[in-house]
Design a protein around this motif. Structure first.
Motif, mmCIF file in Angstrom:
data_model
loop_
_atom_site.group_PDB
_atom_site.id
_atom_site.type_symbol
_atom_site.label_atom_id
_atom_site.label_comp_id
_atom_site.label_asym_id
_atom_site.label_seq_id
_atom_site.Cartn_x
_atom_site.Cartn_y
_atom_site.Cartn_z
ATOM 1 N N GLU A 175 0.866 -0.921 0.237
ATOM 2 C CA GLU A 175 0.057 0.168 0.179
ATOM 3 C C GLU A 175 0.573 1.098 -0.203
ATOM 4 N N ALA A 176 2.000 1.485 0.708
ATOM 5 C CA ALA A 176 2.696 2.354 0.942
ATOM 6 C C ALA A 176 3.558 2.922 -0.601
ATOM 7 N N TYR A 177 3.926 1.300 -1.109
ATOM 8 C CA TYR A 177 4.696 1.519 -2.838
ATOM 9 C C TYR A 177 2.942 2.228 -3.715
ATOM 10 N N VAL A 178 2.094 1.564 -3.957
ATOM 11 C CA VAL A 178 0.970 2.334 -4.632
ATOM 12 C C VAL A 178 0.308 3.305 -4.309
ATOM 13 N N TYR A 196 2.241 -1.661 -9.368
ATOM 14 C CA TYR A 196 1.958 -3.173 -9.202
ATOM 15 C C TYR A 196 2.716 -3.933 -9.442
ATOM 16 N N ALA A 197 2.882 -3.983 -10.872
ATOM 17 C CA ALA A 197 4.109 -4.723 -11.583
ATOM 18 C C ALA A 197 5.405 -4.313 -10.547
ATOM 19 N N ASP A 198 5.998 -3.317 -10.311
ATOM 20 C CA ASP A 198 7.175 -2.927 -9.669
ATOM 21 C C ASP A 198 7.121 -3.975 -7.688
ATOM 22 N N CYS A 199 5.795 -3.990 -7.741
ATOM 23 C CA CYS A 199 6.171 -5.004 -6.397
ATOM 24 C C CYS A 199 5.917 -7.032 -6.650
#
Ligand SMILES: [Fe+2]
Length: 386
Positions: A200-203, A299-302
């Motif tokens: 969640e922090a990343y997106v 999300y792809a990075d995740c």
């Protein structure tokens, strides 16, 4: 706008870090702590280890050991009175997120008066209270490094988000050895909570380059070690990775915020007493599927950070792998649907409008890459019920 980053002033990180407690208090000029913990930590030997260290310093201490899971305003009010009347200059919070969140709320309430709901987001906290040294005994909430506390209003059952610099601990002692005896369910639930924090922090719409690195680091650690930590409780490298993952994910979301999963998770926890990490995990795959179209690359990075997609794999394929992995994790770690957990269908469906309003009211859904309407949140709650 340039992000303003909040972190604790001092951190001791690694196996055996608990031994640093007296020195950390001394460095910070603190000499009269109130130790805040729960009855389990008071019984299992961890509290005794901490107070023996304080005694040997010597540092005078008292204990408030009445914290509860999903901390309530009633417990916070009792604790705040204790804090205000005892002549303490600091709080040492030892336990999971509930004990650390309780200590934060006690500090806020004792310094500012009034009622806990006066400080619910988006309210500001006028002044910081007694400083907190946080010692997590689970690898999950990241509360030891965040500027958040979540307190349930005893009168309304609402899980209120309290946020501000006043809630950020002055110091954190991150000692993975304190997590070696965590049972499987707690390891899984708290680990899934920290994975949710990192994603969640990343997106989040409030993500920034500082939090991105922390979030990706956390995802990599958690995704690669969560199954091992659950299957082999005494596996030290896995426990250490989970603890580092939880704390770095905490630093990430404290400064980038969480999003729709947490916004929708709090009402499930408040009304049905589902443990926080578990209600996040119930929601995470569906909410991710809902949100992906608005932030495909993120999300792809995740997926890549978690090691489930190759670096050169296309984003569409990487996101498919992410969704597969989130569903596989829930399967492998035995995360039930709300229905399988025993939540009554009629009560769940009756409460959906209130739950959706509380989710939106918390502000977290506004950080989501795809911001849902009230009706879309209700539909998502229906979809995850099972
Ligand atoms: Fe969380």
């Amino acid at each position: 706008m340039v992000p303003i980053v909040t972190t604790p002033r001092l951190m001791a990180v690694g196996g055996g870090a608990l031994a640093e407690l007296p020195d950390i208090l001394r460095h910070l000029g603190l000499s009269r702590p109130l130790v805040v913990t729960d009855p389990y930590i008071a019984r299992c030997g961890i509290l005794e280890r901490a107070t023996a260290l304080l005694d040997s310093a010597p540092i005078r201490w008292s204990v408030f050991s009445d914290t509860v899971p999903d901390p309530t305003t009633a417990v916070v009010e009792t604790g705040a009175r204790h804090l205000a009347e005892g002549g303490f200059d600091s709080l040492v919070a030892i336990g999971g997120g509930s004990s650390i969140d309780t200590a934060k709320a006690m500090s806020v309430l004792a310094a500012n008066g009034g009622q806990m709901r006066d400080y619910k987001v988006p309210a500001e906290i006028p002044k910081a209270g007694a400083p907190i040294v946080a010692v997590p005994t689970t690898a999950g909430t990241g509360s030891e490094v965040t500027r958040f506390s979540v307190i349930t209003d005893t009168a309304t059952d609402e899980k209120m988000l309290i946020a501000g610099l006043a809630c950020c601990p002055l110091a954190a002692i991150v000692d993975y050895e304190l997590t070696l005896s965590m049972p499987l369910r707690l390891t899984a639930d708290t680990g899934l909570d920290s994975l949710t924090h990192a994603i969640e922090a990343y997106v989040s719409r409030r993500a920034n380059p500082f939090t991105d690195g922390l979030a990706k680091n956390a995802m990599g650690l958690i995704a690669r070690h969560i199954r091992t930590a659950c299957a082999e409780p005494g596996n030290r490298p896995a426990r250490e990775a989970m603890m580092l993952g939880a704390t770095t994910a905490g630093m990430a979301f404290s400064n980038a915020s969480v999003c729709l999963v947490h916004g929708m998770s709090r009402p499930i926890g408040a009304f049905f007493h589902v443990p926080h990490g578990l209600s996040n995990a119930m929601l995470l795959p569906e909410i991710t599927a809902f949100s992906v179209p608005a932030a495909l690359e993120r999300y792809a990075d995740c997926a890549r950070a978690m090691g489930v997609a190759e670096e050169d794999e296309g984003s569409q394929a990487a996101v498919a792998r992410l969704l597969d992995e989130l569903r596989a994790l829930n399967h492998d770690l035995k995360v039930p649907t709300p229905r399988a957990w025993g939540i009554d269908a009629a009560r769940y469906h009756d409460l959906l409008p209130v739950m959706a309003s509380q989710a939106l009211g918390s502000g977290s859904p506004a950080n989501n890459p795809r911001v849902p309407t009230h009706d879309e949140i209700i539909e998502l709650y229906r979809r995850v019920y099972g």
